[in-house]
Write an enzyme that holds these catalytic residues in place. Structure first.
Site, PDB file in Angstrom:
ATOM      1  CG  ASP A 153      -1.812   1.286   1.150  1.00 15.53           C
ATOM      2  OD1 ASP A 153      -2.549   1.416   0.166  1.00 15.53           O
ATOM      3  OD2 ASP A 153      -1.740   2.118   2.053  1.00 15.53           O
ATOM      4  CG  ASP A 306      -5.499   5.394   3.204  1.00 17.64           C
ATOM      5  OD1 ASP A 306      -4.445   5.064   3.790  1.00 17.64           O
ATOM      6  OD2 ASP A 306      -5.522   5.765   2.017  1.00 17.64           O
TER       7      ASP A 306
HETATM    8 ZN   LIG Z   1      -3.005   3.596   2.731  1.00 15.57          ZN
END
Ligand SMILES: [Zn+2]
Length: 425
Positions: A153, A306
């Site tokens: 990620d 996130d």
């Molecule tokens: Zn992320």
């Protein structure tokens, strides 16, 4: 220590409970949910009158920045921000320094969390060594050390053959591969969504296709391998459509989105507002509607944060082009999710599913329930309690949020995590 939580509306979708019950906690475990708890006096009583009591939230996508970037966040501050937001389990992405691509780093994170973390932390290991996309990391050993999923990620796995291998291994080790879908050639130099606003602001745009071509590729590879694919931070209408179609075809894929993709459009970056600079970028009204529809029909399984805390120098004291991507999201996520309930997109139960029960199931951790014997992880939330988002009061080191000044509902009053009570006014 024993704790009794009474007078609250207990919602535990995993047990199909929604009503007024009492919860008894003994030590770090839940003893049970009762209409009226009987037995000897408890050490501590929590009065949850007027509040909901829910399983602690589970964030399957956060950046805790530790090791290496502790000036942005540390395991201690990140997990404090988590419990402040009602989260009791957080999965941390591997783009630390060093990268979490070997068991030494995984063990470091777990040890440090054991010593100073306010909630459970589940490390996500890198798919490739150094997140360079060239060579697979030792997934088996890292799983043994405690990694619950794998992702590069922040970066995509550009090489399709390596992604294929990763998905094949995911079957062998029964772990999830979380894909950051971005074609780096299409997105190169881009800072916001490609369209009218990027043109008027004179900023390089990131087309929706930069995300969608990789979603399509990874779905094809999941179909080929039978591996377990999870698409991170879905932001476009096209991605939602691709995932919906893949699920209908029986491909093993799950997906998440984040509050900013259903609460904001690209308009938020007008005036060169760097606090709304995220990757993937905020999109259009049409995409926001598609994301909501995807949440409603379960194309999108999970709401993750996130959480991407940044130092003020990286985020605000910089030109738009040079500012870091990301939002400090743990402390506002549930309240922003509640907007979906207000708008009739999700029921309260469905919201709790997407923020606790479902992510637990996808990553395979025994969380997201108040069942007897479960860890004493829960949140007491006043749904009608209003508050103003004041980043200066965030417990996260990252004060970067585009929601500053927003009036939100759903104040987290208490979080019980690892059997300990955290409370705020
Ligand atoms: Zn992320």
């Amino acid at each position: 220590m024993s704790i009794l939580i009474k007078n609250g509306r207990v919602i535990d979708p995993a047990q199909n409970i929604d009503g007024h019950y009492e919860i008894l906690i003994e030590g770090k475990k839940i003893r049970g949910v009762y209409p009226k708890a009987k037995g000897p006096k408890t050490d501590k009583i929590i009065d949850a009158s007027g509040c909901i009591v829910i399983p602690g939230l589970v964030d399957m996508h956060a950046h805790l920045r530790d090791p290496g970037f502790e000036y942005k966040e540390s395991i201690r501050t990140g997990t404090m921000a988590a419990v402040r937001g009602g989260f009791t389990s957080v999965c941390c992405m591997p783009n630390t320094n060093p990268v979490n691509d070997n068991k030494t780093v995984t063990e470091f994170i777990l040890r440090k969390n054991y010593a100073e973390g306010a909630c459970f932390v589940y490390p996500i290991g890198a798919i490739t060594k150094g997140q360079k996309g060239e060579e697979l990391a030792e997934m088996g050993m890292m799983k043994e050390a405690g990694c619950i999923a794998f992702s590069d990620d922040g970066r995509p796995v550009t090489n399709s053959l390596i992604m294929r291998r990763a998905l094949e291994y995911s079957k062998i080790f029964n772990v999830l591969i979380i894909s950051h879908c971005e074609d780096l050639k299409l997105s190169e130099g881009g800072v916001i969504n490609e369209g009218f606003i990027s043109t008027t602001l004179g900023l390089r745009g990131i087309p929706k296709a930069a995300e969608e071509v990789m979603v399509a590729r990874d779905i094809a590879l999941a179909g080929l391998t039978g591996g377990r694919l999870h698409i991170a931070h879905v932001s476009t209408e096209g991605s939602v459509r691709l995932i919906r179609d893949a699920k209908e075809r029986g491909i093993s894929v799950t997906a998440e989105t984040c509050p900013h993709y259903f609460c904001l459009t690209e308009d938020a970056v007008n005036n060169y507002n760097t606090s709304a600079k995220v990757n993937p970028p905020l999109r259009t009204e049409r995409d926001v509607e598609a994301v909501k529809q995807g949440l409603k029909d379960n194309t999108i399984d999970v709401i993750a944060t996130d959480h991407a805390p940044h130092h003020i120098d990286d985020k605000y004291n910089k030109e738009f082009d040079a500012a870091s991507f990301g939002i400090s999201g743990l402390e506002t996520a549930f309240s922003l999710g509640l907007k979906l309930v207000e708008q009739g997109v999700l029921s309260l139960k469905q919201l709790i599913m997407k923020m606790s029960v479902t992510p637990s199931g996808i990553i395979g951790i025994p969380k997201g329930t108040l069942a007897e014997g479960a860890d004493a992880d829960l949140a007491v939330i006043d749904l009608s309690g209003e508050f103003i988002v004041e980043p200066d009061r965030f417990l996260s080191k990252g004060k970067n949020t585009p929601f500053k000044g927003w009036q939100l509902k759903g104040a987290v009053l208490k979080t019980v995590s690892k059997g300990k009570i955290y409370e705020w006014e």
